[in-house]
Design a protein around this motif. Structure first.
Motif, PDB file in Angstrom:
ATOM      1  N   MET A 109       0.826  -1.204   0.000  1.00  0.00           N
ATOM      2  CA  MET A 109       0.000   0.000   0.000  1.00  0.00           C
ATOM      3  C   MET A 109       0.862   1.257   0.000  1.00  0.00           C
ATOM      4  O   MET A 109       0.593   2.202  -0.749  1.00  0.00           O
ATOM      5  CB  MET A 109      -0.919   0.000   1.217  1.00  0.00           C
ATOM      6  CG  MET A 109      -2.007  -1.050   1.176  1.00  0.00           C
ATOM      7  SD  MET A 109      -2.889  -1.253   2.735  1.00  0.00           S
ATOM      8  CE  MET A 109      -3.555   0.363   3.004  1.00  0.00           C
ATOM      9  N   ILE A 110       1.902   1.265   0.835  1.00  0.00           N
ATOM     10  CA  ILE A 110       2.790   2.428   0.931  1.00  0.00           C
ATOM     11  C   ILE A 110       3.537   2.626  -0.386  1.00  0.00           C
ATOM     12  O   ILE A 110       3.645   3.754  -0.893  1.00  0.00           O
ATOM     13  CB  ILE A 110       3.760   2.274   2.111  1.00  0.00           C
ATOM     14  CG1 ILE A 110       2.992   2.321   3.434  1.00  0.00           C
ATOM     15  CG2 ILE A 110       4.830   3.364   2.075  1.00  0.00           C
ATOM     16  CD1 ILE A 110       3.797   1.904   4.641  1.00  0.00           C
ATOM     17  N   MET A 111       4.031   1.536  -0.961  1.00  0.00           N
ATOM     18  CA  MET A 111       4.769   1.639  -2.218  1.00  0.00           C
ATOM     19  C   MET A 111       3.860   2.116  -3.350  1.00  0.00           C
ATOM     20  O   MET A 111       4.281   2.919  -4.195  1.00  0.00           O
ATOM     21  CB  MET A 111       5.416   0.299  -2.565  1.00  0.00           C
ATOM     22  CG  MET A 111       6.465  -0.148  -1.559  1.00  0.00           C
ATOM     23  SD  MET A 111       7.813   1.022  -1.336  1.00  0.00           S
ATOM     24  CE  MET A 111       8.692   0.772  -2.858  1.00  0.00           C
ATOM     25  N   GLN A 112       2.626   1.656  -3.381  1.00  0.00           N
ATOM     26  CA  GLN A 112       1.694   2.095  -4.418  1.00  0.00           C
ATOM     27  C   GLN A 112       1.367   3.577  -4.266  1.00  0.00           C
ATOM     28  O   GLN A 112       1.335   4.311  -5.259  1.00  0.00           O
ATOM     29  CB  GLN A 112       0.409   1.264  -4.389  1.00  0.00           C
ATOM     30  CG  GLN A 112      -0.552   1.610  -5.508  1.00  0.00           C
ATOM     31  CD  GLN A 112       0.046   1.386  -6.879  1.00  0.00           C
ATOM     32  OE1 GLN A 112       0.548   0.312  -7.173  1.00  0.00           O
ATOM     33  NE2 GLN A 112       0.015   2.403  -7.721  1.00  0.00           N
ATOM     34  N   CYS A 113       1.146   4.029  -3.043  1.00  0.00           N
ATOM     35  CA  CYS A 113       0.881   5.453  -2.815  1.00  0.00           C
ATOM     36  C   CYS A 113       2.086   6.288  -3.226  1.00  0.00           C
ATOM     37  O   CYS A 113       1.933   7.352  -3.827  1.00  0.00           O
ATOM     38  CB  CYS A 113       0.540   5.714  -1.346  1.00  0.00           C
ATOM     39  SG  CYS A 113      -1.141   5.274  -0.928  1.00  0.00           S
ATOM     40  N   THR A 114       3.280   5.814  -2.911  1.00  0.00           N
ATOM     41  CA  THR A 114       4.496   6.525  -3.291  1.00  0.00           C
ATOM     42  C   THR A 114       4.604   6.637  -4.805  1.00  0.00           C
ATOM     43  O   THR A 114       4.887   7.720  -5.339  1.00  0.00           O
ATOM     44  CB  THR A 114       5.736   5.804  -2.722  1.00  0.00           C
ATOM     45  OG1 THR A 114       5.602   5.720  -1.297  1.00  0.00           O
ATOM     46  CG2 THR A 114       7.016   6.556  -3.063  1.00  0.00           C
ATOM     47  N   ALA A 115       4.352   5.551  -5.509  1.00  0.00           N
ATOM     48  CA  ALA A 115       4.402   5.576  -6.971  1.00  0.00           C
ATOM     49  C   ALA A 115       3.356   6.536  -7.546  1.00  0.00           C
ATOM     50  O   ALA A 115       3.639   7.275  -8.496  1.00  0.00           O
ATOM     51  CB  ALA A 115       4.190   4.172  -7.525  1.00  0.00           C
ATOM     52  N   ASP A 116       2.170   6.554  -6.953  1.00  0.00           N
ATOM     53  CA  ASP A 116       1.116   7.458  -7.412  1.00  0.00           C
ATOM     54  C   ASP A 116       1.516   8.921  -7.222  1.00  0.00           C
ATOM     55  O   ASP A 116       1.290   9.758  -8.103  1.00  0.00           O
ATOM     56  CB  ASP A 116      -0.200   7.191  -6.667  1.00  0.00           C
ATOM     57  CG  ASP A 116      -0.823   5.854  -7.020  1.00  0.00           C
ATOM     58  OD1 ASP A 116      -0.421   5.240  -8.037  1.00  0.00           O
ATOM     59  OD2 ASP A 116      -1.713   5.418  -6.254  1.00  0.00           O
ATOM     60  N   ALA A 125      -1.276   7.266   2.359  1.00  0.00           N
ATOM     61  CA  ALA A 125      -1.328   5.818   2.603  1.00  0.00           C
ATOM     62  C   ALA A 125      -2.080   5.491   3.891  1.00  0.00           C
ATOM     63  O   ALA A 125      -2.401   4.338   4.142  1.00  0.00           O
ATOM     64  CB  ALA A 125       0.079   5.243   2.663  1.00  0.00           C
ATOM     65  N   GLY A 126      -2.337   6.500   4.712  1.00  0.00           N
ATOM     66  CA  GLY A 126      -3.055   6.280   5.964  1.00  0.00           C
ATOM     67  C   GLY A 126      -2.190   5.675   7.054  1.00  0.00           C
ATOM     68  O   GLY A 126      -2.687   4.938   7.909  1.00  0.00           O
ATOM     69  N   VAL A 127      -0.879   5.986   7.019  1.00  0.00           N
ATOM     70  CA  VAL A 127       0.047   5.487   8.036  1.00  0.00           C
ATOM     71  C   VAL A 127       0.869   6.655   8.576  1.00  0.00           C
ATOM     72  O   VAL A 127       0.874   7.737   7.995  1.00  0.00           O
ATOM     73  CB  VAL A 127       0.997   4.405   7.460  1.00  0.00           C
ATOM     74  CG1 VAL A 127       0.209   3.205   6.969  1.00  0.00           C
ATOM     75  CG2 VAL A 127       1.872   4.956   6.367  1.00  0.00           C
ATOM     76  N   SER A 128       1.575   6.418   9.663  1.00  0.00           N
ATOM     77  CA  SER A 128       2.447   7.460  10.193  1.00  0.00           C
ATOM     78  C   SER A 128       3.667   7.596   9.293  1.00  0.00           C
ATOM     79  O   SER A 128       4.083   6.646   8.632  1.00  0.00           O
ATOM     80  CB  SER A 128       2.889   7.128  11.619  1.00  0.00           C
ATOM     81  OG  SER A 128       3.772   6.021  11.606  1.00  0.00           O
TER      82      SER A 128
END
Length: 57
Positions: free
Chosen positions: A20-27, A46-49
């Motif tokens: 999820m974090i990697m996908q948000c970063t790519a986006d 990503a909804g994380v800290s």
């Protein structure tokens, strides 16, 4: 009347959370460019800290 209860948080496995974090970063990079990338933005989208995102290897 609005619901004042806090949102229920989900606990994902490390593999899913990393994906999820990697996908948000790519986006973000695709949309805004790498020069505008920040840990705060990744965490927010990503909804994380932001510290959780820093721990990815």
């Amino acid at each position: 009347m609005s619901d004042l209860r806090p949102k229920k948080r989900r606990r994902y496995s490390p593999e899913i959370r990393r994906s999820m974090i990697m996908q948000c970063t790519a986006d973000i990079v695709a949309r805004d460019g790498v020069a505008n990338l920040s840990m705060e933005q990744i965490g927010r989208e990503a909804g994380v800290s932001k510290s959780l995102g820093c721990g990815l290897n």
